[in-house]
Design a protein around this motif. Structure first.
Motif, short mmCIF file in Angstrom:
data_model
loop_
_atom_site.label_atom_id
_atom_site.label_comp_id
_atom_site.label_asym_id
_atom_site.label_seq_id
_atom_site.Cartn_x
_atom_site.Cartn_y
_atom_site.Cartn_z
N ASP A 105 30.43 50.79 47.34
CA ASP A 105 30.72 50.56 45.92
C ASP A 105 30.82 49.07 45.61
OD1 ASP A 105 30.69 53.27 45.35
OD2 ASP A 105 32.86 53.49 45.68
N ASP A 106 31.41 48.29 46.53
CA ASP A 106 31.48 46.84 46.34
C ASP A 106 30.07 46.25 46.27
OD1 ASP A 106 34.28 46.87 46.45
OD2 ASP A 106 34.30 46.52 48.62
N LEU A 107 29.20 46.72 47.13
CA LEU A 107 27.84 46.23 47.15
C LEU A 107 27.11 46.60 45.87
CD1 LEU A 107 25.69 44.74 48.75
CD2 LEU A 107 25.13 46.89 49.87
N ILE A 108 27.32 47.79 45.38
CA ILE A 108 26.71 48.22 44.12
C ILE A 108 27.18 47.33 42.98
CG2 ILE A 108 26.66 50.09 42.41
CD1 ILE A 108 26.62 52.03 44.84
N ASP A 109 28.48 47.01 42.97
CA ASP A 109 29.01 46.11 41.94
C ASP A 109 28.34 44.74 42.00
OD1 ASP A 109 30.69 48.09 41.00
OD2 ASP A 109 32.44 47.35 42.13
N VAL A 110 28.13 44.23 43.22
CA VAL A 110 27.47 42.93 43.38
C VAL A 110 26.05 43.00 42.84
CG1 VAL A 110 26.56 41.30 45.10
CG2 VAL A 110 28.89 42.19 45.33
N LEU A 111 25.34 44.07 43.14
CA LEU A 111 23.96 44.23 42.66
C LEU A 111 23.91 44.33 41.14
CD1 LEU A 111 22.57 46.71 45.34
CD2 LEU A 111 21.98 44.29 45.04
#
Length: 115
Positions: A105-111
């Protein structure tokens, strides 16, 4: 073929080898019909067991990227689609993010923050 492995990568070596070969094919280093070096030569160059390379090659054969021909070795059967390359790189990015303590989820937020 210049392949490198990251010994700090938590993924199994055969997955790393398969990913490196997949990437080399996708980036055009190998075209359909081209022969790959023998598994023993790849293993020697990478400093790993030949059975590890063979497992990676079998995985890629099962994906339809490689074909094994008796007496002729291993050749490229096809080129991965753009989506297959993106999925592979996304997996690698997710693994890297996990090493730094980031969740999916953190990675999705960054993207989502990217333009």
């Amino acid at each position: 073929m210049l392949l490198t492995l990251d010994l700090n990568d938590p993924r199994p070596l055969h997955e790393q080898v398969a990913g490196a070969i997949r990437r080399a094919i996708g980036e055009g280093s190998y075209q359909a019909g081209d022969r790959l070096p023998p598994a023993k030569d790849l293993a020697d160059a990478l400093g790993i067991n030949a059975n590890t390379v063979l497992r990676a090659l079998r995985d890629l054969r099962d994906e339809g990227l490689l074909e094994f021909r008796r007496g002729r070795g291993v050749s490229v059967a096809g080129v991965p689609t753009g989506r297959a390359l993106i999925v592979q790189r996304a997996r690698e990015l997710l693994e890297e993010a996990k090493r730094y303590g980031y969740s999916r989820d953190d990675l999705i937020d960054v993207l989502k923050e990217l333009p």
